[in-house]
Design a protein around this motif. Structure first.
Motif, PDB file in Angstrom:
ATOM      1  N   LYS A   1      -3.603 -10.510   6.339  1.00  0.00           N
ATOM      2  CA  LYS A   1      -3.835  -8.892   6.537  1.00  0.00           C
ATOM      3  C   LYS A   1      -2.581  -8.410   6.837  1.00  0.00           C
ATOM      4  CE  LYS A   1      -6.641  -5.114   8.138  1.00  0.00           C
ATOM      5  NZ  LYS A   1      -7.599  -4.768   8.789  1.00  0.00           N
ATOM      6  N   LYS A   2      -2.209  -9.088   8.116  1.00  0.00           N
ATOM      7  CA  LYS A   2      -0.886  -8.647   8.814  1.00  0.00           C
ATOM      8  C   LYS A   2       0.286  -8.390   8.025  1.00  0.00           C
ATOM      9  CE  LYS A   2       0.472 -12.757  11.249  1.00  0.00           C
ATOM     10  NZ  LYS A   2       0.866 -13.388  12.684  1.00  0.00           N
TER      11      LYS A   2
ATOM     12  N   ARG B   1       0.284  -8.190   4.402  1.00  0.00           N
ATOM     13  CA  ARG B   1      -0.003  -7.053   3.764  1.00  0.00           C
ATOM     14  C   ARG B   1       0.281  -5.701   4.137  1.00  0.00           C
ATOM     15  NH1 ARG B   1      -4.405 -10.452   2.781  1.00  0.00           N
ATOM     16  NH2 ARG B   1      -5.946  -9.193   3.742  1.00  0.00           N
ATOM     17  N   GLN B   2       0.204  -5.813   5.407  1.00  0.00           N
ATOM     18  CA  GLN B   2       0.361  -4.451   5.989  1.00  0.00           C
ATOM     19  C   GLN B   2       1.931  -4.171   6.232  1.00  0.00           C
ATOM     20  OE1 GLN B   2      -2.420  -4.428   9.264  1.00  0.00           O
ATOM     21  NE2 GLN B   2      -3.779  -3.028   8.374  1.00  0.00           N
ATOM     22  N   LYS B   3       2.422  -5.359   6.825  1.00  0.00           N
ATOM     23  CA  LYS B   3       3.934  -5.281   7.176  1.00  0.00           C
ATOM     24  C   LYS B   3       4.736  -5.069   5.991  1.00  0.00           C
ATOM     25  CE  LYS B   3       7.695  -8.476   8.523  1.00  0.00           C
ATOM     26  NZ  LYS B   3       7.868  -9.791   8.904  1.00  0.00           N
TER      27      LYS B   3
ATOM     28  N   ASN C   1       3.506  -3.839   2.920  1.00  0.00           N
ATOM     29  CA  ASN C   1       2.921  -2.760   2.066  1.00  0.00           C
ATOM     30  C   ASN C   1       2.296  -3.171   0.920  1.00  0.00           C
ATOM     31  OD1 ASN C   1       1.846  -0.396   1.990  1.00  0.00           O
ATOM     32  ND2 ASN C   1       3.353   0.493   0.840  1.00  0.00           N
TER      33      ASN C   1
ATOM     34  N   LEU D   1      -0.004  -1.159  -1.588  1.00  0.00           N
ATOM     35  CA  LEU D   1      -1.137  -0.720  -0.836  1.00  0.00           C
ATOM     36  C   LEU D   1      -1.252   0.719  -1.425  1.00  0.00           C
ATOM     37  CD1 LEU D   1      -0.952  -2.366   2.681  1.00  0.00           C
ATOM     38  CD2 LEU D   1      -1.978  -3.330   0.620  1.00  0.00           C
TER      39      LEU D   1
ATOM     40  N   ASP E   1     -11.007  -7.261   4.761  1.00  0.00           N
ATOM     41  CA  ASP E   1      -9.892  -6.077   4.212  1.00  0.00           C
ATOM     42  C   ASP E   1     -10.382  -6.672   2.740  1.00  0.00           C
ATOM     43  OD1 ASP E   1      -7.806  -4.844   3.486  1.00  0.00           O
ATOM     44  OD2 ASP E   1      -6.494  -6.526   3.854  1.00  0.00           O
TER      45      ASP E   1
END
Length: 241
Positions: A16-17, A19-21, A23, A87, A134
């Motif tokens: 997840k980290k 994917r967020q980094k 995007n 995302l 998530d």
């Protein structure tokens, strides 16, 4: 040919980290990738064994080898293509008359199946507690079989959500009214709890009504149902009325 950097980035999207980094998240398999064309998700690029089989407009499709596909795929037996997608920006929340609320669901397969069930029954929105797995997790995306493109999934602080909802809160509980006798209401949140612990105490305190799936076996020894199986039974019964 894929660069070492690209492979490293794509492999990191399992977490997840990252994917967020970046995007970004991954969608695997031509069938699910084809669902992206008419969805709110924007595709960055696609890596495929057979680019001619991909029909997503205005997206660059890179041909790769089977060895490269295995390096970037999250599956033990990789499919034909991997799409790299952005995302989705979180949309403004608008309450639906019938929506699912997930209280701490942890298993990716369960979440993916519940999203697919929601799509099947025409439920357009699922509200998840912030500690629910998530939904961009590759295992969730795969389990939805493309249904994530048609169901709005939002993450909320459930205490704040329940303080504002205008729907009745209907929770699954072993001591509730039989789902076969329950009368469907016009505006409902159908609440499903964590696989091991069920609905947490705070959520239980805001329930307007409890429902259960009665056991019919002679031994009556089965303690519980898988949460995704329970969701399917509950929704099937609600829509039969």
């Amino acid at each position: 040919m894929l660069t070492a950097h690209t492979i490293k980035v794509l492999q990191s999207l399992d977490k997840k980290k990252f994917r967020q980094k970046y995007n970004l998240f991954l969608v695997e398999g031509n069938k699910i990738i084809s669902e992206l064309a008419n969805s709110p998700y924007k595709v960055k690029e696609i890596f495929s064994l057979n680019p001619e089989d991909i029909t997503v407009k205005d997206v660059q499709v890179h041909q790769i080898s089977e060895a490269e596909l295995k390096k970037i795929s999250m599956l033990q037996n990789p499919k034909d293509s991997v799409a790299v997608c952005f995302l989705k920006n979180e949309s403004d929340f608008s309450e639906n008359n019938l929506q699912l609320v997930l209280d701490g669901i942890q298993d990716p397969g369960n979440l993916g199946t519940i999203i697919r069930l929601a799509d099947w029954f025409g439920i357009e929105q699922i509200v998840c507690s912030n500690d629910t797995v998530d939904f961009y997790n590759p295992k969730v995306i795969m389990a939805t079989m493309g249904s994530f493109t048609r169901v709005n999934i939002v993450y909320k602080d459930l205490q704040e959500f329940f303080s504002k909802t205008e729907n009745l809160n209907i929770g699954t509980d072993m001591d509730g009214e039989s789902i076969y006798e329950f009368k469907r209401r016009d505006k409902m949140n159908i609440i499903l709890g964590n696989e091991g612990n069920g609905i947490r105490d705070f959520t239980e305190s805001v329930l307007n009504h409890k429902i259960t799936i009665p056991r019919f076996g002679k031994s009556q020894s089965t303690e519980s149902l898988n949460v995704a199986v329970a969701a399917g039974i509950v929704l099937g019964q609600l829509f039969s009325k």
